[in-house]
Design an enzyme around this catalytic site. Sequence first.
Site, PDB file in Angstrom:
ATOM      1  N   PRO A 194     -17.373 -16.274 -18.477  1.00  0.00           N
ATOM      2  CA  PRO A 194     -16.772 -15.162 -19.538  1.00  0.00           C
ATOM      3  C   PRO A 194     -16.614 -15.574 -20.872  1.00  0.00           C
ATOM      4  O   PRO A 194     -16.371 -14.885 -21.809  1.00  0.00           O
ATOM      5  CB  PRO A 194     -15.637 -14.349 -18.734  1.00  0.00           C
ATOM      6  CG  PRO A 194     -15.049 -15.313 -18.041  1.00  0.00           C
ATOM      7  CD  PRO A 194     -16.172 -16.304 -17.502  1.00  0.00           C
ATOM      8  N   ASP A 215     -12.542 -17.730  -6.957  1.00  0.00           N
ATOM      9  CA  ASP A 215     -13.879 -17.546  -6.838  1.00  0.00           C
ATOM     10  C   ASP A 215     -14.278 -19.166  -6.879  1.00  0.00           C
ATOM     11  O   ASP A 215     -13.928 -19.914  -7.643  1.00  0.00           O
ATOM     12  CB  ASP A 215     -14.645 -17.047  -8.144  1.00  0.00           C
ATOM     13  CG  ASP A 215     -16.144 -17.045  -7.978  1.00  0.00           C
ATOM     14  OD1 ASP A 215     -16.643 -15.985  -7.514  1.00  0.00           O
ATOM     15  OD2 ASP A 215     -16.612 -18.064  -8.369  1.00  0.00           O
ATOM     16  N   SER A 258     -25.592 -13.739  -6.853  1.00  0.00           N
ATOM     17  CA  SER A 258     -25.544 -14.221  -8.173  1.00  0.00           C
ATOM     18  C   SER A 258     -26.638 -14.615  -8.898  1.00  0.00           C
ATOM     19  O   SER A 258     -27.692 -15.419  -8.429  1.00  0.00           O
ATOM     20  CB  SER A 258     -24.591 -15.303  -7.991  1.00  0.00           C
ATOM     21  OG  SER A 258     -23.984 -16.044  -9.172  1.00  0.00           O
ATOM     22  N   ASN A 299      -4.614 -16.483 -20.008  1.00  0.00           N
ATOM     23  CA  ASN A 299      -5.607 -15.750 -19.970  1.00  0.00           C
ATOM     24  C   ASN A 299      -5.675 -14.334 -19.016  1.00  0.00           C
ATOM     25  O   ASN A 299      -6.646 -13.498 -18.686  1.00  0.00           O
ATOM     26  CB  ASN A 299      -7.056 -16.512 -19.094  1.00  0.00           C
ATOM     27  CG  ASN A 299      -7.652 -17.518 -20.005  1.00  0.00           C
ATOM     28  OD1 ASN A 299      -7.414 -17.483 -21.232  1.00  0.00           O
ATOM     29  ND2 ASN A 299      -8.196 -18.483 -19.259  1.00  0.00           N
ATOM     30  N   LYS A 309     -20.041 -18.925  -2.244  1.00  0.00           N
ATOM     31  CA  LYS A 309     -21.543 -18.784  -2.346  1.00  0.00           C
ATOM     32  C   LYS A 309     -22.259 -19.681  -1.565  1.00  0.00           C
ATOM     33  O   LYS A 309     -21.916 -20.897  -1.503  1.00  0.00           O
ATOM     34  CB  LYS A 309     -21.898 -18.940  -3.964  1.00  0.00           C
ATOM     35  CG  LYS A 309     -20.730 -18.218  -4.970  1.00  0.00           C
ATOM     36  CD  LYS A 309     -21.027 -18.166  -6.263  1.00  0.00           C
ATOM     37  CE  LYS A 309     -20.192 -17.888  -7.135  1.00  0.00           C
ATOM     38  NZ  LYS A 309     -18.985 -18.841  -7.472  1.00  0.00           N
ATOM     39  N   TRP A 351     -19.623 -14.703 -14.658  1.00  0.00           N
ATOM     40  CA  TRP A 351     -19.312 -16.102 -14.600  1.00  0.00           C
ATOM     41  C   TRP A 351     -19.329 -16.633 -16.107  1.00  0.00           C
ATOM     42  O   TRP A 351     -20.276 -15.940 -16.994  1.00  0.00           O
ATOM     43  CB  TRP A 351     -20.202 -17.058 -13.726  1.00  0.00           C
ATOM     44  CG  TRP A 351     -21.481 -17.037 -13.843  1.00  0.00           C
ATOM     45  CD1 TRP A 351     -22.637 -16.439 -13.308  1.00  0.00           C
ATOM     46  CD2 TRP A 351     -22.166 -18.162 -14.787  1.00  0.00           C
ATOM     47  NE1 TRP A 351     -23.998 -17.055 -13.442  1.00  0.00           N
ATOM     48  CE2 TRP A 351     -23.664 -18.096 -14.464  1.00  0.00           C
ATOM     49  CE3 TRP A 351     -22.057 -19.056 -15.601  1.00  0.00           C
ATOM     50  CZ2 TRP A 351     -24.653 -18.856 -15.099  1.00  0.00           C
ATOM     51  CZ3 TRP A 351     -22.678 -20.011 -16.418  1.00  0.00           C
ATOM     52  CH2 TRP A 351     -24.046 -19.691 -15.815  1.00  0.00           C
ATOM     53  N   GLU A 364      -2.478 -18.966 -17.707  1.00  0.00           N
ATOM     54  CA  GLU A 364      -1.434 -17.800 -17.939  1.00  0.00           C
ATOM     55  C   GLU A 364      -1.877 -17.033 -18.929  1.00  0.00           C
ATOM     56  O   GLU A 364      -2.070 -15.987 -18.813  1.00  0.00           O
ATOM     57  CB  GLU A 364      -0.034 -18.543 -17.966  1.00  0.00           C
ATOM     58  CG  GLU A 364       0.896 -17.436 -17.912  1.00  0.00           C
ATOM     59  CD  GLU A 364       2.308 -17.514 -17.912  1.00  0.00           C
ATOM     60  OE1 GLU A 364       2.709 -19.097 -18.007  1.00  0.00           O
ATOM     61  OE2 GLU A 364       3.252 -16.874 -17.921  1.00  0.00           O
ATOM     62  N   TYR A 413     -19.506 -26.017  -5.720  1.00  0.00           N
ATOM     63  CA  TYR A 413     -18.545 -26.759  -6.727  1.00  0.00           C
ATOM     64  C   TYR A 413     -17.820 -27.545  -6.080  1.00  0.00           C
ATOM     65  O   TYR A 413     -17.122 -28.480  -6.632  1.00  0.00           O
ATOM     66  CB  TYR A 413     -17.468 -25.554  -6.961  1.00  0.00           C
ATOM     67  CG  TYR A 413     -18.080 -24.421  -7.608  1.00  0.00           C
ATOM     68  CD1 TYR A 413     -19.262 -24.192  -8.112  1.00  0.00           C
ATOM     69  CD2 TYR A 413     -17.193 -23.216  -7.744  1.00  0.00           C
ATOM     70  CE1 TYR A 413     -19.889 -22.967  -8.734  1.00  0.00           C
ATOM     71  CE2 TYR A 413     -17.512 -21.953  -8.300  1.00  0.00           C
ATOM     72  CZ  TYR A 413     -18.952 -21.978  -8.826  1.00  0.00           C
ATOM     73  OH  TYR A 413     -19.296 -20.697  -9.760  1.00  0.00           O
ATOM     74  N   SER A 467      -9.795 -22.314 -15.830  1.00  0.00           N
ATOM     75  CA  SER A 467      -9.271 -23.455 -16.539  1.00  0.00           C
ATOM     76  C   SER A 467      -8.389 -24.070 -15.551  1.00  0.00           C
ATOM     77  O   SER A 467      -7.989 -23.723 -14.297  1.00  0.00           O
ATOM     78  CB  SER A 467      -8.001 -22.756 -17.358  1.00  0.00           C
ATOM     79  OG  SER A 467      -7.315 -23.594 -18.061  1.00  0.00           O
ATOM     80  N   VAL A 468      -8.079 -25.500 -15.968  1.00  0.00           N
ATOM     81  CA  VAL A 468      -7.438 -26.194 -15.094  1.00  0.00           C
ATOM     82  C   VAL A 468      -5.940 -26.578 -16.007  1.00  0.00           C
ATOM     83  O   VAL A 468      -5.150 -27.162 -15.596  1.00  0.00           O
ATOM     84  CB  VAL A 468      -7.887 -27.659 -14.925  1.00  0.00           C
ATOM     85  CG1 VAL A 468      -9.216 -27.604 -14.105  1.00  0.00           C
ATOM     86  CG2 VAL A 468      -8.389 -28.476 -16.220  1.00  0.00           C
TER      87      VAL A 468
HETATM   88  P1  A2P Z   1     -10.074 -26.162 -19.372  1.00  0.00           P
HETATM   89  O1  A2P Z   1     -10.587 -25.961 -17.831  1.00  0.00           O
HETATM   90  O2  A2P Z   1      -9.962 -27.568 -19.829  1.00  0.00           O
HETATM   91  O3  A2P Z   1      -8.862 -25.349 -19.698  1.00  0.00           O
HETATM   92  P2  A2P Z   1     -15.395 -20.308 -18.563  1.00  0.00           P
HETATM   93  O4  A2P Z   1     -14.404 -19.680 -17.736  1.00  0.00           O
HETATM   94  O5  A2P Z   1     -15.998 -19.453 -19.444  1.00  0.00           O
HETATM   95  O6  A2P Z   1     -16.495 -21.267 -17.745  1.00  0.00           O
HETATM   96  O7  A2P Z   1     -14.846 -21.188 -19.564  1.00  0.00           O
HETATM   97  C1  A2P Z   1     -13.924 -22.207 -19.047  1.00  0.00           C
HETATM   98  C2  A2P Z   1     -13.784 -23.220 -19.986  1.00  0.00           C
HETATM   99  O8  A2P Z   1     -13.058 -22.926 -21.243  1.00  0.00           O
HETATM  100  C3  A2P Z   1     -13.367 -24.602 -19.656  1.00  0.00           C
HETATM  101  O9  A2P Z   1     -13.797 -25.556 -20.266  1.00  0.00           O
HETATM  102  C4  A2P Z   1     -11.881 -24.407 -19.982  1.00  0.00           C
HETATM  103  O10 A2P Z   1     -11.126 -25.477 -20.174  1.00  0.00           O
HETATM  104  C5  A2P Z   1     -11.873 -23.510 -21.149  1.00  0.00           C
HETATM  105  N1  A2P Z   1     -10.831 -22.441 -21.496  1.00  0.00           N
HETATM  106  C6  A2P Z   1     -10.390 -21.806 -20.485  1.00  0.00           C
HETATM  107  N2  A2P Z   1      -9.377 -20.853 -20.983  1.00  0.00           N
HETATM  108  C7  A2P Z   1      -9.008 -21.405 -22.242  1.00  0.00           C
HETATM  109  C8  A2P Z   1      -8.353 -20.802 -23.250  1.00  0.00           C
HETATM  110  N3  A2P Z   1      -7.559 -19.915 -23.222  1.00  0.00           N
HETATM  111  N4  A2P Z   1      -8.413 -21.454 -24.553  1.00  0.00           N
HETATM  112  C9  A2P Z   1      -9.193 -22.505 -24.708  1.00  0.00           C
HETATM  113  N5  A2P Z   1     -10.037 -22.920 -23.667  1.00  0.00           N
HETATM  114  C10 A2P Z   1     -10.119 -22.521 -22.402  1.00  0.00           C
END
Ligand code: A2P
Length: 286
Positions: free
Chosen positions: A201, A51, A151, A252, A81, A199, A250, A56, A243-244
Site C-alpha cells: 500500500p 499476512d 492474490s 502506520n 499463501k 499489497w 506504530e 516469504y 515495516s520492520v
Molecule cells: P522498513 O520495513 O525498513 O520500515 P509496503 O508496505 O508498501 O510494501 O512498503 C514497505 C516499505 O516501506 C518497506 O521498505 C518499509 O521499510 C517502508 N515503510 C513502511 N512504513 C514506513 C513509514 N511509515 N515511513 C517510511 N517508510 C516506511
Amino acid sequence: MSALTKLTDVFTLNDGARIPCVGFGTWQTPEGEVVVSSVKHALSCGYRHVDTASAYENETGVGQALAQSGLERSEIFLTTKLWNADRGYETTLKAAQLSLERLGVEYVDLYLIHWPANNRIYDDPVSVNQATWKAFEKLQKDGLVRSIGLSNFLVPHLEQILAVANVPPAIDQIEFHPGYPQFDTVKFCQEHNIQVEAWSPLGCGRVLTDERLVAIAGKYGKSVAQLCIRWALQHNILPLPKSVHADRIESNTLVFDFEISAEDMARIDALPEFGFSTFSPYDLPF
Ligand code: A2P
C-alpha cells in the site's frame, strides 16, 4: 466517509468472516529475530491481522511471534499463501499442511493462491488455476483454512475461478497504491462482493517521497505512509503495510483520526502511473 475507527474494526467477507481492517504485512521481512520481533511489536501496537506467505520464508517466525504474544489464536486473523510451485490439486493440499506446520497452528483464517498460473509456463493455465481452487474448497471444507481467496488475480483470472467455484473467493489481494490502483480489478471485485486487499500500500516505499503526495499529506498533518493507508481504507480496500521498524509500525496505525476529502481522494486516484512493482500476473516467469 469511512465508518472504520480502529485497527480491530472489520470488513465482513462474503462467507461471513470478519477481518480486521488493516493487516500487518511481512513480505521481505527476514525469517528469525526480525520477523518475530516486528510481528510481536505489531501485535502490541494493536494489529490483530498478520499476512505472510510460504514464499516469504518467514512462516516459522510469524508463528513464533503469535505464540509468544500472549494472545489467543482466536484473537488473531492469520493469512498465508500457496506458492506457485505448489499449484494443482494434490500439491496444494500438501503445501497447505506444510504451511500450518511451519506456522504452528491448526488453521489459518485466510489462504490465498499467491499468483495465477499463466501461459508462459503452463499449456493450460486455466485448468491449473481451477484445480488449485478446488483444493482450496476442500481445505476449507476440512477446516484447515477458514476463508479462501486469491492474490494477483486480474479480471480474466477471477472469471476463470468464478466459472467453477462452489465457494466464491472471499478476497483478492493485489498491488494497490497511489500511482498503481488497478481500479478495473477493484471495480470487478467490489461488484462481485470480493474484498480487495492492498499489497504494498506504500508502493514498497517507492511512493513515499512523491512531492504531490507529500503536499496532500501535509495538509492533514500526516505522513505519506498514513495518507496511503487511509486512502486505501476510504476505497474500502484493506491495506497491508509492512515495516520492520518499531516507530513506523506504530505510526502506520494512526490513520483513524483524519478523513481525506473527496477532492483529495480524486486527486490521488487520478495520479498517472508511477511506483509499479513491474510484477505482472500475465507474464511472470514463475
Ligand atoms: P522498513 O520495513 O525498513 O520500515 P509496503 O508496505 O508498501 O510494501 O512498503 C514497505 C516499505 O516501506 C518497506 O521498505 C518499509 O521499510 C517502508 N515503510 C513502511 N512504513 C514506513 C513509514 N511509515 N515511513 C517510511 N517508510 C516506511
